[in-house]
Scaffold this motif. Structure first.
Motif, short mmCIF file in Angstrom:
data_model
loop_
_atom_site.label_atom_id
_atom_site.label_comp_id
_atom_site.label_asym_id
_atom_site.label_seq_id
_atom_site.Cartn_x
_atom_site.Cartn_y
_atom_site.Cartn_z
N LYS A 290 -64.08 -3.57 54.87
CA LYS A 290 -63.63 -3.88 53.61
C LYS A 290 -62.41 -3.23 53.01
O LYS A 290 -61.92 -3.10 51.97
CB LYS A 290 -64.83 -3.66 52.58
CG LYS A 290 -65.81 -4.72 52.68
CD LYS A 290 -66.92 -4.53 51.88
CE LYS A 290 -68.24 -5.54 51.74
NZ LYS A 290 -69.39 -5.53 50.67
N ALA B 187 -59.47 -5.10 52.22
CA ALA B 187 -59.84 -5.78 51.00
C ALA B 187 -59.66 -4.97 49.86
O ALA B 187 -59.30 -5.54 48.77
CB ALA B 187 -60.91 -6.41 51.22
N GLU B 188 -60.34 -3.63 49.94
CA GLU B 188 -60.33 -2.72 48.69
C GLU B 188 -59.11 -2.67 48.32
O GLU B 188 -58.53 -2.37 46.95
CB GLU B 188 -61.31 -1.65 48.98
CG GLU B 188 -62.66 -1.92 49.06
CD GLU B 188 -63.08 -2.45 47.68
OE1 GLU B 188 -62.78 -1.93 46.66
OE2 GLU B 188 -64.28 -3.02 47.70
N LYS C 98 -55.99 -3.95 48.77
CA LYS C 98 -55.51 -5.12 48.07
C LYS C 98 -56.02 -5.27 46.34
O LYS C 98 -55.40 -5.64 45.56
CB LYS C 98 -55.53 -6.46 49.03
CG LYS C 98 -54.95 -6.58 50.29
CD LYS C 98 -55.07 -7.77 50.81
CE LYS C 98 -54.43 -7.73 52.11
NZ LYS C 98 -54.52 -9.00 52.96
N LYS C 99 -57.42 -5.15 46.63
CA LYS C 99 -58.13 -5.38 45.40
C LYS C 99 -57.58 -4.03 44.41
O LYS C 99 -57.48 -4.39 43.00
CB LYS C 99 -59.66 -5.22 45.49
CG LYS C 99 -60.26 -5.42 44.18
CD LYS C 99 -61.90 -5.31 44.40
CE LYS C 99 -62.81 -5.34 43.02
NZ LYS C 99 -64.11 -5.60 43.54
N ALA D 125 -54.32 -5.12 42.62
CA ALA D 125 -54.50 -6.37 41.94
C ALA D 125 -55.07 -5.64 40.43
O ALA D 125 -54.50 -6.11 39.44
CB ALA D 125 -55.23 -7.37 42.36
N GLN D 126 -55.84 -4.82 40.66
CA GLN D 126 -56.54 -4.21 39.53
C GLN D 126 -55.41 -3.28 38.82
O GLN D 126 -55.76 -3.23 37.48
CB GLN D 126 -57.77 -3.48 40.04
CG GLN D 126 -58.57 -2.67 38.89
CD GLN D 126 -59.74 -1.78 39.37
OE1 GLN D 126 -60.00 -1.91 40.38
NE2 GLN D 126 -60.59 -1.46 38.27
#
Length: 349
Positions: free
Chosen positions: A229, A232-233, A235-236, A239-240
């Motif tokens: 992950k 993915a984290e 990228k997250k 975005a956050q």
């Protein structure tokens, strides 16, 4: 003859007291010997065999020892109760025999005394020429009989006192036996408790080991999942970050709007700290004096329920709330119920 019977009665009483004391002492010795026969708990622990588990062998032997000790204690209690009952029965039988002997001695003495009086009456009727020496001997004899009766009563009282002491000693021995039995029972319970605690500790250790192994497996799985992950984290997070920047911009706009609205709504308002509501003007003046002595600006306002005492005004609510906390925390004022209110002067209402 009468004197002889009374002496025999005294001897019977004395011998009965000695026999009763011997019986009670023998009963105490039997109780003591029975208590000495109690086996020691440590002698029954099973020794470890090669290749076996030490803890399990000790726990099983302890359980057997506890049950054996309980059974032995119960058998000893029944034996002691039986011995005490037999001693009491023998003592009761002896008392009955003693009372019968006393009654027989008293009966014989009464018969002899009646015969002596009859003989004396016959001698009085046959002749009035009784020498003074005989009269004096009769008085001495009566005194002697009275002394003998007093001595017999004293011996009887001594026997009763001895019986009471014997009963007290018997009760003390029984209380001591009961205390020792209670102590042994408490020791057995403590041993059972220690065995149970040890078993629980072993079970807890096994559970802790199982949890540790499960945690190791879980952490390995979590690490693998975290690696999967990670991208993915990242990228997250990006975005956050963009969302937070947008949120901050919106919050800044909202704060400006709130400030404008507060200025519009509360521009002419003042904030007061209401300290108390006095029942009359005198009470209101007393409270106001205390506040003024502390340097506060005090305002009084009559209402339908009393006189309102307030401190202020303050230009904003934060300043008023700070004043409220200061007043509540001042122990010398003892005013714990102050609160902040919106205040509009009468000339602006």
């Amino acid at each position: 003859m009468n004197s002889k019977q009374r002496w025999m009665g005294g001897v019977v009483l004395l011998g009965g007291g000695v026999l009763l004391t011997a019986l009670l002492l023998k009963g105490k010795e039997e109780i003591y010997q029975n208590e000495l026969k109690t086996p020691e708990l440590a002698a029954q622990v099973t020794q470890q065999k090669p290749g076996t588990d030490v803890e399990m062998v000790q726990l099983q032997a302890l359980t057997v020892d506890v049950e054996t000790e309980k059974r032995l204690l119960e058998e000893q209690r029944r034996a002691r109760e039986k011995a005490v009952a037999e001693q009491e029965a023998r003592a009761a039988e002896f008392l009955v025999m003693q009372q019968q002997a006393e009654a027989e001695a008293a009966r014989k003495a009464a018969e002899e005394y009646a015969a002596l009086n009859a003989h004396r009456a016959g001698a009085q009727q046959s002749s009035d020429n009784i020498p003074p020496e005989l009269v004096e001997d009769e008085k001495v004899k009566q005194k002697r009989l009275a002394d003998e009766k007093l001595l017999a009563q004293k011996k009887l009282d001594q026997q009763k006192a001895q019986q009471q002491r014997t009963d007290a000693d018997k009760k003390a021995v029984e209380d001591k036996r009961k205390a020792e039995a209670d102590k042994r029972t408490a020791d057995l319970k403590a041993a059972e408790k220690r065995a149970a605690e040890k078993k629980a500790a072993e079970k807890k250790a096994a559970e802790e080991k199982a949890r540790h192994d499960a945690d190791v497996k879980r952490k390995a799985a979590e690490k693998n999942e975290a690696e999967q992950k990670a991208l993915a984290e990242k990228k997250k997070a990006q975005a956050q970050h963009e969302a937070e920047a947008k949120k901050k911009a919106e919050a800044a706009k909202k704060a400006e709007a709130e400030k404008a609205r507060d200025l519009l709504e509360n521009g002419d308002k003042q904030w007061m700290v209401q300290v108390a509501l006095a029942a009359n003007e005198a009470n209101a003046d007393a409270v106001a004096s205390k506040l003024r002595a502390k340097g506060y600006k005090v305002t009084k306002s009559p209402t339908s329920k009393g006189v309102r005492i307030m401190v202020g005004p303050s230009k904003n609510r934060d300043a008023a709330d700070a004043a409220r906390k200061k007043i509540n925390d001042d122990a010398s004022l003892n005013m714990k119920s102050a609160w902040v209110i919106e205040w509009v002067p009468l000339d602006k209402r």
